[in-house]
Design an enzyme around this catalytic site. Structure first.
Site, mmCIF file in Angstrom:
data_model
loop_
_atom_site.group_PDB
_atom_site.id
_atom_site.type_symbol
_atom_site.label_atom_id
_atom_site.label_comp_id
_atom_site.label_asym_id
_atom_site.label_seq_id
_atom_site.Cartn_x
_atom_site.Cartn_y
_atom_site.Cartn_z
ATOM 1 N N LYS A 1 -18.422 -8.058 -31.989
ATOM 2 C CA LYS A 1 -17.667 -8.075 -31.309
ATOM 3 C C LYS A 1 -16.183 -8.028 -31.850
ATOM 4 O O LYS A 1 -15.244 -7.759 -30.778
ATOM 5 C CB LYS A 1 -17.642 -10.226 -30.788
ATOM 6 C CG LYS A 1 -16.483 -10.158 -30.267
ATOM 7 C CD LYS A 1 -16.403 -11.730 -29.344
ATOM 8 C CE LYS A 1 -16.197 -12.986 -30.590
ATOM 9 N NZ LYS A 1 -15.048 -12.859 -30.666
ATOM 10 N N ASN A 2 -16.173 -8.549 -33.266
ATOM 11 C CA ASN A 2 -15.076 -8.687 -33.807
ATOM 12 C C ASN A 2 -14.770 -6.902 -33.668
ATOM 13 O O ASN A 2 -13.547 -6.714 -33.869
ATOM 14 C CB ASN A 2 -14.745 -9.487 -34.702
ATOM 15 C CG ASN A 2 -14.485 -11.154 -33.642
ATOM 16 O OD1 ASN A 2 -14.621 -11.063 -33.140
ATOM 17 N ND2 ASN A 2 -14.517 -11.871 -35.214
ATOM 18 N N CYS B 1 -10.331 -19.387 -28.664
ATOM 19 C CA CYS B 1 -11.316 -20.181 -29.259
ATOM 20 C C CYS B 1 -9.563 -21.626 -30.191
ATOM 21 O O CYS B 1 -8.650 -20.856 -30.835
ATOM 22 C CB CYS B 1 -11.647 -20.120 -30.515
ATOM 23 S SG CYS B 1 -13.533 -19.713 -29.988
ATOM 24 N N ASP C 1 -15.548 -17.678 -39.454
ATOM 25 C CA ASP C 1 -16.717 -18.101 -38.698
ATOM 26 C C ASP C 1 -18.269 -18.181 -38.685
ATOM 27 O O ASP C 1 -19.372 -18.474 -37.778
ATOM 28 C CB ASP C 1 -16.691 -16.235 -38.132
ATOM 29 C CG ASP C 1 -15.350 -15.816 -37.344
ATOM 30 O OD1 ASP C 1 -14.441 -17.463 -37.242
ATOM 31 O OD2 ASP C 1 -15.357 -14.822 -36.381
ATOM 32 N N ARG D 1 -2.964 -20.914 -34.112
ATOM 33 C CA ARG D 1 -3.373 -19.277 -33.511
ATOM 34 C C ARG D 1 -2.067 -18.776 -33.723
ATOM 35 O O ARG D 1 -1.029 -18.735 -32.245
ATOM 36 C CB ARG D 1 -4.444 -19.479 -32.657
ATOM 37 C CG ARG D 1 -5.877 -19.504 -33.746
ATOM 38 C CD ARG D 1 -6.904 -19.222 -33.190
ATOM 39 N NE ARG D 1 -7.092 -17.966 -32.874
ATOM 40 C CZ ARG D 1 -8.101 -17.361 -33.238
ATOM 41 N NH1 ARG D 1 -9.167 -18.277 -31.701
ATOM 42 N NH2 ARG D 1 -8.557 -16.443 -33.561
ATOM 43 N N ARG E 1 -18.575 -16.139 -25.714
ATOM 44 C CA ARG E 1 -18.191 -15.120 -25.175
ATOM 45 C C ARG E 1 -18.456 -14.026 -26.912
ATOM 46 O O ARG E 1 -17.702 -13.472 -26.976
ATOM 47 C CB ARG E 1 -16.938 -15.735 -26.085
ATOM 48 C CG ARG E 1 -15.786 -16.534 -25.139
ATOM 49 C CD ARG E 1 -14.448 -17.111 -25.692
ATOM 50 N NE ARG E 1 -13.715 -16.736 -26.239
ATOM 51 C CZ ARG E 1 -13.564 -16.508 -27.115
ATOM 52 N NH1 ARG E 1 -13.476 -17.928 -27.292
ATOM 53 N NH2 ARG E 1 -12.765 -16.165 -28.070
#
Ligand code: UD1
Length: 419
Positions: A22-23, A116, A305, A121, A397
């Site tokens: 995903k990233n 998230c 993560d 952030r 997600r």
């Protein structure tokens, strides 16, 4: 509302292909904004976040076609330089598109991003970096109004090796005449993959994976096809699941270098991990051992993560472990839920002390964020009895039908809809 219903206790056995990261895909999709020809991404993963990023591209004017395994993006029709709030609020990665939009249109209007809820952030490092390239950025009513008409290649210093800021600054620099030097870059494999993708389209990016990246400006990029790397966090999640449940699992399409810090921490920990090419096999048949201390750090350190998933493992390990979360201040929200399953965890600021329990017991728990949710599923897989994990939209997600992966390995887990 969808939930996972898990009956804990099954061993995991079998083989599984790991999906695309995903990233890695998110900044690659943002990178397609730089291109005026068609792009095909192979092995496109249909996570909620990657689908949202595709919607952002469509909203900008791109035409996208999703096939079984690939996605085609017609980038020539992108004409907008604004991202709507409803899409940006869904994913933090919407901010990556800022550098790319500025690069292509010399102006951009983007809202503050979502993602998230794992801490403040901020996006100050993104803004500071783009300003060092000459962008003018005004923050008004929740939007960033950006003027890139005077952007020039330059030396950019990033105060902290932020993954997103590094990616954003790379995307902003691809067309700047001359040589841009970015200092104190993040070194994550996803950054290397972004550079490889852009270079395959004609960009000249050197040094990705090191702390200094240099970019020689090119006039334009051509279209092309690309297969991004597989997901190191999903890989790590299933390695830990096998260690917790016991069994014999082979994960395919893995780059084991990308999970070196996890493998290092699991050395001599009641499991045998062997790597042959892109296959990683985990054999486990004993209760895992505690790990005296793990601290999350930027790559190549232990990934934040995977912190909730390793904490789930440590909550059933023999002995006491310490986990320090250095990256995100609110990334302990899973702890309250793990405790509902019987975990013994004490938190002091960014440190958690986990006394491993012989057994966890099924309960109803609630996902608070993506990776925390994955940690709760792992705990449910070993807990005695039935566990319901609610609000699994967080997990969707970044894991595509996680229940199917786990079912294929023999876990007793179902996706259910609650009224
Ligand atoms: C990326 C990953 C995310 C992972 C994180 C850290 C994507 C899509 N997401 O997120 O899964 O958890 O890296 O490995 O790739 N920071 C600032 N100012 C900024 C930017 C970041 O202070 O402008 C801080 C953050 O609050 C955090 C740290 O820097 O404490 C690292 O964040 P960063 O590396 O930017 O993470 P993301 O790119 O958001």
């Amino acid at each position: 509302m969808e939930s996972f219903f898990i009956c804990g206790g099954n061993k995991l056995e079998g083989e599984l292909d790991i999906q695309t990261s995903k990233n890695a895909v998110l900044p690659i999709l943002a990178g397609s904004i730089l291109c005026e020809e068609d792009i095909i991404i192979h092995k496109f993963p249909k996570y909620e976040d990657t689908l949202t990023m595709l919607k952002i591209l469509e909203d900008l004017g791109a035409k996208t076609y999703i096939y079984e395994e690939d996605v085609k993006i017609e980038c020539g029709s992108i004409q907008k330089s604004e991202i709507p709030v409803n899409l940006a609020s869904k994913i933090r990665s919407s901010i990556f598109s800022l550098g790319a939009i500025l690069s292509r249109f010399k102006k951009a209007k983007v809202p503050y991003p979502g993602g998230c809820a794992i801490g403040a952030r901020p996006i100050d490092l993104h803004i500071k970096g783009l300003k060092q390239l000459g962008a003018k950025i005004v923050d008004k009513h929740g939007f960033l109004y950006c003027d890139g008409s005077n952007m020039k290649s330059s030396v950019v210093n990033i105060d902290f090796p932020s993954v997103g800021a590094t990616e954003n600054i790379i995307l902003a620099s691809v067309f700047l005449k001359g040589r841009t030097k970015i200092i104190n870059c993040a070194k994550e494999p996803e950054i290397v993959d972004l550079a490889n993708f852009l270079n395959s389209l004609g960009a000249k990016i050197y040094g990705a994976g090191d702390s200094i990246i240099e970019i020689e400006g090119v006039e334009k990029l051509h279209g092309g096809e690309y297969t991004p790397i597989t997901d190191r966090i999903i890989t790590g999640t299933y390695v830990l699941a096998t260690l917790m449940c016991g069994g014999d699992v082979t994960l395919n399409k893995v780059n084991s270098d990308h999970i070196a810090s996890l493998m290092h921490n699991l050395k001599n920990n009641c499991c045998k991990i062997t790597v042959k090419g892109d296959k990683l096999r985990v054999i486990a048949n004993k209760r895992p051992k505690a790990i005296s201390k793990i601290e999350t750090q930027p790559y190549p350190g232990f990934p934040t993560d995977l912190q909730p998933q390793i904490m789930a493992m440590l909550s059933i390990a023999r002995g006491t472990s310490v986990v320090v979360e250095n990256l995100f201040e609110s990334r302990f929200k899973h702890i309250g839920e793990l405790k509902k399953l019987g975990a013994d965890i004490l938190v002091n600021d960014k440190t958690a002390i986990i006394k491993g329990k012989n057994m966890l017991y099924g309960a109803n728990v609630i996902c608070q964020d993506l990776r925390g949710g994955a940690g709760l599923v792992l705990a449910g897989l070993v807990a005695k009895g039935y566990t319901t994990v609610d609000d699994i939209f967080h997990i969707d997600r970044g894991y595509y039908h996680m229940e199917k992966d786990l079912q294929c390995l023999g876990a007793n887990i179902e996706r259910i809809t609650k009224a």
